[in-house]
Scaffold this active site. Structure first.
Site, PDB file in Angstrom:
ATOM      1  N   HIS A 113      -6.776  -0.002  -0.728  1.00 17.34           N
ATOM      2  CA  HIS A 113      -6.829  -0.628  -2.038  1.00 17.34           C
ATOM      3  C   HIS A 113      -7.980  -1.544  -1.935  1.00 17.34           C
ATOM      4  O   HIS A 113      -8.012  -2.744  -1.203  1.00 17.34           O
ATOM      5  CB  HIS A 113      -5.891  -1.313  -2.490  1.00 17.34           C
ATOM      6  CG  HIS A 113      -5.790  -1.575  -3.957  1.00 17.34           C
ATOM      7  ND1 HIS A 113      -4.538  -1.952  -4.750  1.00 17.34           N
ATOM      8  CD2 HIS A 113      -6.665  -1.838  -4.792  1.00 17.34           C
ATOM      9  CE1 HIS A 113      -4.849  -2.213  -5.771  1.00 17.34           C
ATOM     10  NE2 HIS A 113      -6.234  -2.273  -6.008  1.00 17.34           N
ATOM     11  N   HIS A 159     -23.538   1.220   0.701  1.00 17.18           N
ATOM     12  CA  HIS A 159     -24.241   2.438   1.413  1.00 17.18           C
ATOM     13  C   HIS A 159     -23.595   2.502   2.735  1.00 17.18           C
ATOM     14  O   HIS A 159     -23.144   1.703   3.569  1.00 17.18           O
ATOM     15  CB  HIS A 159     -25.680   2.203   1.588  1.00 17.18           C
ATOM     16  CG  HIS A 159     -26.024   1.353   2.571  1.00 17.18           C
ATOM     17  ND1 HIS A 159     -26.271   1.323   3.878  1.00 17.18           N
ATOM     18  CD2 HIS A 159     -26.484   0.050   2.329  1.00 17.18           C
ATOM     19  CE1 HIS A 159     -26.551   0.207   4.421  1.00 17.18           C
ATOM     20  NE2 HIS A 159     -26.660  -0.823   3.434  1.00 17.18           N
ATOM     21  N   ASP A 189       9.071   8.649 -12.500  1.00 20.57           N
ATOM     22  CA  ASP A 189       9.318   7.405 -11.956  1.00 20.57           C
ATOM     23  C   ASP A 189      10.958   7.570 -11.694  1.00 20.57           C
ATOM     24  O   ASP A 189      11.809   8.047 -12.221  1.00 20.57           O
ATOM     25  CB  ASP A 189       9.268   6.338 -13.002  1.00 20.57           C
ATOM     26  CG  ASP A 189       9.334   4.959 -12.363  1.00 20.57           C
ATOM     27  OD1 ASP A 189       8.233   4.463 -12.109  1.00 20.57           O
ATOM     28  OD2 ASP A 189      10.312   4.399 -12.136  1.00 20.57           O
ATOM     29  N   ASP A 190      11.066   6.914 -10.724  1.00 16.71           N
ATOM     30  CA  ASP A 190      12.876   6.968 -10.194  1.00 16.71           C
ATOM     31  C   ASP A 190      13.618   5.930 -10.766  1.00 16.71           C
ATOM     32  O   ASP A 190      14.793   5.823 -10.515  1.00 16.71           O
ATOM     33  CB  ASP A 190      12.706   6.617  -8.603  1.00 16.71           C
ATOM     34  CG  ASP A 190      12.265   7.653  -7.962  1.00 16.71           C
ATOM     35  OD1 ASP A 190      11.806   8.950  -8.408  1.00 16.71           O
ATOM     36  OD2 ASP A 190      11.679   7.561  -6.815  1.00 16.71           O
ATOM     37  N   SER A 227       4.055   2.106 -14.308  1.00 13.80           N
ATOM     38  CA  SER A 227       3.677   0.732 -14.185  1.00 13.80           C
ATOM     39  C   SER A 227       2.461   0.508 -14.700  1.00 13.80           C
ATOM     40  O   SER A 227       1.830   1.149 -15.521  1.00 13.80           O
ATOM     41  CB  SER A 227       3.572   0.424 -12.740  1.00 13.80           C
ATOM     42  OG  SER A 227       2.625   1.035 -12.029  1.00 13.80           O
ATOM     43  N   GLY A 228       2.029  -0.891 -14.874  1.00  9.69           N
ATOM     44  CA  GLY A 228       0.706  -1.298 -15.460  1.00  9.69           C
ATOM     45  C   GLY A 228      -0.423  -0.595 -14.720  1.00  9.69           C
ATOM     46  O   GLY A 228      -1.268  -0.124 -15.245  1.00  9.69           O
ATOM     47  N   HIS A 229      -0.318  -0.244 -13.526  1.00 11.15           N
ATOM     48  CA  HIS A 229      -1.239   0.544 -12.745  1.00 11.15           C
ATOM     49  C   HIS A 229      -1.272   2.017 -13.087  1.00 11.15           C
ATOM     50  O   HIS A 229      -2.380   2.451 -13.396  1.00 11.15           O
ATOM     51  CB  HIS A 229      -1.112   0.487 -11.255  1.00 11.15           C
ATOM     52  CG  HIS A 229      -2.082   1.161 -10.205  1.00 11.15           C
ATOM     53  ND1 HIS A 229      -3.358   1.079 -10.237  1.00 11.15           N
ATOM     54  CD2 HIS A 229      -1.702   2.469  -9.427  1.00 11.15           C
ATOM     55  CE1 HIS A 229      -4.055   1.666  -9.533  1.00 11.15           C
ATOM     56  NE2 HIS A 229      -3.088   2.565  -9.078  1.00 11.15           N
ATOM     57  N   GLY A 240       0.716   0.922  -6.576  1.00 11.54           N
ATOM     58  CA  GLY A 240      -0.096   0.001  -5.932  1.00 11.54           C
ATOM     59  C   GLY A 240       0.174  -0.152  -4.433  1.00 11.54           C
ATOM     60  O   GLY A 240      -0.594  -0.158  -3.376  1.00 11.54           O
TER      61      GLY A 240
END
Length: 219
Positions: A138, A129, A32-33, A10-12, A64
Protein backbone atom coordinates in the site's frame (compact mmCIF):
# COMPACT_ATOMS: atom_id res chain seq x y z
CA UNK A 1 -23.18 -5.50 -19.28
CA UNK A 2 -20.04 -5.20 -17.14
CA UNK A 3 -20.49 -6.24 -13.52
CA UNK A 4 -17.98 -5.89 -10.69
CA UNK A 5 -18.06 -7.41 -7.20
CA UNK A 6 -16.00 -5.52 -4.60
CA UNK A 7 -15.00 -7.40 -1.47
CA UNK A 8 -15.12 -5.14 1.58
CA UNK A 9 -17.98 -2.70 2.20
CA UNK A 10 -15.91 0.09 3.75
CA UNK A 11 -14.68 3.61 3.05
CA UNK A 12 -11.91 2.21 0.88
CA UNK A 13 -14.48 0.10 -0.92
CA UNK A 14 -16.48 3.24 -1.75
CA UNK A 15 -13.44 4.73 -3.48
CA UNK A 16 -12.88 1.51 -5.42
CA UNK A 17 -16.53 1.60 -6.50
CA UNK A 18 -16.15 5.15 -7.80
CA UNK A 19 -13.11 4.11 -9.85
CA UNK A 20 -15.07 1.13 -11.19
CA UNK A 21 -17.92 3.40 -12.27
CA UNK A 22 -15.42 5.61 -14.09
CA UNK A 23 -14.13 2.47 -15.81
CA UNK A 24 -17.56 1.84 -17.34
CA UNK A 25 -18.82 -0.82 -14.94
CA UNK A 26 -22.60 -0.63 -15.22
CA UNK A 27 -23.40 -2.88 -12.26
CA UNK A 28 -21.44 -2.76 -9.00
CA UNK A 29 -22.11 -4.92 -5.95
CA UNK A 30 -20.32 -5.61 -2.69
CA UNK A 31 -19.46 -8.77 -0.78
CA UNK A 32 -18.85 -8.49 2.97
CA UNK A 33 -18.82 -10.89 5.91
CA UNK A 34 -20.58 -8.42 8.25
CA UNK A 35 -24.27 -9.32 8.14
CA UNK A 36 -25.26 -5.90 9.49
CA UNK A 37 -24.10 -4.10 6.32
CA UNK A 38 -26.51 -4.09 3.39
CA UNK A 39 -25.22 -1.12 1.37
CA UNK A 40 -21.96 0.68 0.68
CA UNK A 41 -21.76 3.93 -1.24
CA UNK A 42 -25.28 3.34 -2.47
CA UNK A 43 -24.43 -0.10 -3.89
CA UNK A 44 -25.95 -3.32 -2.50
CA UNK A 45 -24.14 -5.91 -0.41
CA UNK A 46 -25.31 -9.20 -1.89
CA UNK A 47 -23.22 -11.85 -0.19
CA UNK A 48 -20.03 -12.88 1.60
CA UNK A 49 -16.39 -12.85 0.52
CA UNK A 50 -16.42 -16.66 0.18
CA UNK A 51 -18.78 -16.29 -2.80
CA UNK A 52 -16.29 -14.30 -4.87
CA UNK A 53 -15.01 -17.32 -6.74
CA UNK A 54 -18.44 -18.28 -8.04
CA UNK A 55 -20.19 -14.96 -8.62
CA UNK A 56 -20.85 -14.04 -12.24
CA UNK A 57 -18.79 -10.85 -12.19
CA UNK A 58 -15.28 -9.45 -12.22
CA UNK A 59 -13.81 -9.23 -8.72
CA UNK A 60 -11.54 -6.81 -6.85
CA UNK A 61 -10.80 -6.40 -3.15
CA UNK A 62 -11.54 -3.12 -1.37
CA UNK A 63 -9.78 -3.88 1.93
CA UNK A 64 -6.81 -1.89 3.22
CA UNK A 65 -5.25 -4.56 5.44
CA UNK A 66 -2.57 -6.30 3.37
CA UNK A 67 -2.73 -9.65 5.17
CA UNK A 68 -6.50 -9.88 4.78
CA UNK A 69 -6.29 -8.73 1.17
CA UNK A 70 -3.70 -11.39 0.39
CA UNK A 71 -5.65 -14.16 2.12
CA UNK A 72 -8.82 -13.36 0.19
CA UNK A 73 -7.19 -12.67 -3.18
CA UNK A 74 -5.26 -15.94 -3.16
CA UNK A 75 -8.57 -17.82 -2.75
CA UNK A 76 -10.05 -16.29 -5.93
CA UNK A 77 -9.35 -17.66 -9.43
CA UNK A 78 -6.90 -15.36 -11.18
CA UNK A 79 -9.09 -15.02 -14.25
CA UNK A 80 -11.83 -13.33 -12.19
CA UNK A 81 -9.55 -10.62 -10.78
CA UNK A 82 -9.18 -7.23 -12.45
CA UNK A 83 -6.97 -4.16 -12.15
CA UNK A 84 -8.56 -0.73 -11.74
CA UNK A 85 -6.90 2.56 -12.72
CA UNK A 86 -8.60 5.90 -12.15
CA UNK A 87 -8.88 7.92 -15.39
CA UNK A 88 -7.14 10.84 -13.66
CA UNK A 89 -4.06 8.79 -12.77
CA UNK A 90 -0.96 9.13 -14.95
CA UNK A 91 0.55 5.76 -15.83
CA UNK A 92 3.45 5.41 -18.30
CA UNK A 93 2.93 3.05 -21.23
CA UNK A 94 5.52 0.48 -20.17
CA UNK A 95 4.35 0.11 -16.56
CA UNK A 96 3.42 -3.44 -15.50
CA UNK A 97 0.65 -3.77 -12.90
CA UNK A 98 -0.54 -7.02 -11.33
CA UNK A 99 -4.08 -8.32 -10.95
CA UNK A 100 -6.15 -6.91 -8.10
CA UNK A 101 -4.21 -3.65 -7.89
CA UNK A 102 -6.03 -0.30 -7.62
CA UNK A 103 -4.48 2.99 -8.80
CA UNK A 104 -6.37 5.99 -7.47
CA UNK A 105 -7.00 9.56 -8.64
CA UNK A 106 -3.99 11.79 -9.06
CA UNK A 107 -1.44 9.00 -8.74
CA UNK A 108 1.61 9.17 -11.03
CA UNK A 109 3.50 6.04 -12.07
CA UNK A 110 6.51 6.76 -14.25
CA UNK A 111 8.34 4.63 -16.87
CA UNK A 112 10.02 1.35 -16.01
CA UNK A 113 7.90 0.64 -12.93
CA UNK A 114 6.79 -2.87 -11.96
CA UNK A 115 3.91 -3.17 -9.48
CA UNK A 116 2.77 -6.50 -8.06
CA UNK A 117 -0.66 -7.95 -7.47
CA UNK A 118 -3.16 -6.75 -4.88
CA UNK A 119 -1.52 -3.36 -4.36
CA UNK A 120 -3.03 0.03 -3.53
CA UNK A 121 -1.43 3.07 -5.17
CA UNK A 122 -3.43 5.68 -3.34
CA UNK A 123 -4.62 9.21 -4.08
CA UNK A 124 -1.95 11.68 -5.25
CA UNK A 125 0.93 9.30 -4.52
CA UNK A 126 3.82 8.84 -6.94
CA UNK A 127 6.05 5.98 -8.00
CA UNK A 128 9.00 7.27 -9.99
CA UNK A 129 11.03 5.62 -12.73
CA UNK A 130 12.25 2.02 -12.49
CA UNK A 131 10.74 1.25 -9.09
CA UNK A 132 9.75 -2.29 -8.14
CA UNK A 133 6.75 -2.64 -5.85
CA UNK A 134 6.01 -6.11 -4.48
CA UNK A 135 2.67 -7.83 -3.95
CA UNK A 136 0.03 -6.44 -1.55
CA UNK A 137 1.89 -3.17 -0.96
CA UNK A 138 0.00 0.00 0.00
CA UNK A 139 1.50 3.30 -1.16
CA UNK A 140 -0.72 5.59 0.88
CA UNK A 141 -2.18 9.02 0.14
CA UNK A 142 0.41 11.61 -0.88
CA UNK A 143 3.43 9.37 -0.39
CA UNK A 144 6.31 9.25 -2.85
CA UNK A 145 8.76 6.63 -4.04
CA UNK A 146 11.73 8.28 -5.77
CA UNK A 147 13.55 6.60 -8.65
CA UNK A 148 14.77 2.99 -8.53
CA UNK A 149 13.15 2.16 -5.19
CA UNK A 150 12.33 -1.44 -4.29
CA UNK A 151 9.50 -2.23 -1.86
CA UNK A 152 8.96 -5.75 -0.54
CA UNK A 153 5.68 -7.65 -0.29
CA UNK A 154 3.08 -6.53 2.24
CA UNK A 155 4.75 -3.23 3.13
CA UNK A 156 2.72 -0.12 3.95
CA UNK A 157 4.16 3.26 2.95
CA UNK A 158 2.29 5.72 5.20
CA UNK A 159 0.55 8.90 4.11
CA UNK A 160 2.97 11.62 3.09
CA UNK A 161 6.06 9.43 3.49
CA UNK A 162 9.03 9.77 1.12
CA UNK A 163 11.46 7.05 0.08
CA UNK A 164 14.72 8.40 -1.39
CA UNK A 165 16.30 7.24 -4.66
CA UNK A 166 17.88 3.78 -4.89
CA UNK A 167 16.55 2.61 -1.51
CA UNK A 168 15.30 -0.94 -0.88
CA UNK A 169 12.66 -1.75 1.75
CA UNK A 170 12.15 -5.36 2.79
CA UNK A 171 8.81 -7.13 3.11
CA UNK A 172 6.25 -6.58 5.88
CA UNK A 173 7.27 -3.09 6.98
CA UNK A 174 5.11 -0.24 8.25
CA UNK A 175 6.44 3.18 7.25
CA UNK A 176 4.83 5.89 9.39
CA UNK A 177 3.02 8.90 8.01
CA UNK A 178 5.46 11.64 6.99
CA UNK A 179 8.53 9.45 7.48
CA UNK A 180 11.57 9.90 5.25
CA UNK A 181 13.50 6.77 4.28
CA UNK A 182 17.09 7.51 3.23
CA UNK A 183 18.76 4.12 3.78
CA UNK A 184 17.92 0.51 2.91
CA UNK A 185 15.59 -1.26 5.34
CA UNK A 186 16.60 -4.89 5.78
CA UNK A 187 14.56 -5.83 8.87
CA UNK A 188 10.76 -5.96 9.01
CA UNK A 189 9.14 -3.62 11.48
CA UNK A 190 7.71 -0.14 12.02
CA UNK A 191 9.76 2.87 10.95
CA UNK A 192 8.93 6.48 11.86
CA UNK A 193 10.57 9.89 11.81
CA UNK A 194 12.89 12.04 9.71
CA UNK A 195 15.11 10.30 8.90
CA UNK A 196 13.12 7.18 9.76
CA UNK A 197 14.26 4.74 12.41
CA UNK A 198 12.89 1.42 13.57
CA UNK A 199 10.96 1.31 16.84
CA UNK A 200 10.63 -1.82 18.94
CA UNK A 201 7.30 -3.18 20.18
CA UNK A 202 7.63 -1.74 23.72
CA UNK A 203 8.41 1.75 22.44
CA UNK A 204 5.65 1.42 19.88
CA UNK A 205 3.11 0.57 22.60
CA UNK A 206 4.09 3.57 24.72
CA UNK A 207 3.93 5.98 21.81
CA UNK A 208 0.63 4.55 20.64
CA UNK A 209 -0.93 5.34 23.99
CA UNK A 210 0.49 8.86 23.86
CA UNK A 211 -0.50 9.51 20.27
CA UNK A 212 3.09 9.67 19.04
CA UNK A 213 2.69 7.30 16.08
CA UNK A 214 0.50 8.11 13.11
CA UNK A 215 -2.54 5.76 13.01
CA UNK A 216 -1.66 4.29 9.63
CA UNK A 217 1.74 3.13 10.88
CA UNK A 218 0.33 0.85 13.56
CA UNK A 219 -0.07 -2.82 12.70
Amino acid sequence: MRKLAIIGASGHGKVVADIARRNAYKEIVFLDDDDSINKCGGYPVIGKSSEAGTIDADVIIGIGNARVRKQIQESIPDEKLVTLIHPDAVVAEDVAIGKGTVVMAGAVINPGVRIGKGCIINTCSSVDHDCTVGDFVHVAVGSHLCGTVSVGDGTWIGAGATVSNNVSICSDCMIGAGAVIVNDIKKSGTYVGVPARRIDMEEKSVKKCGGGIPPDSIS
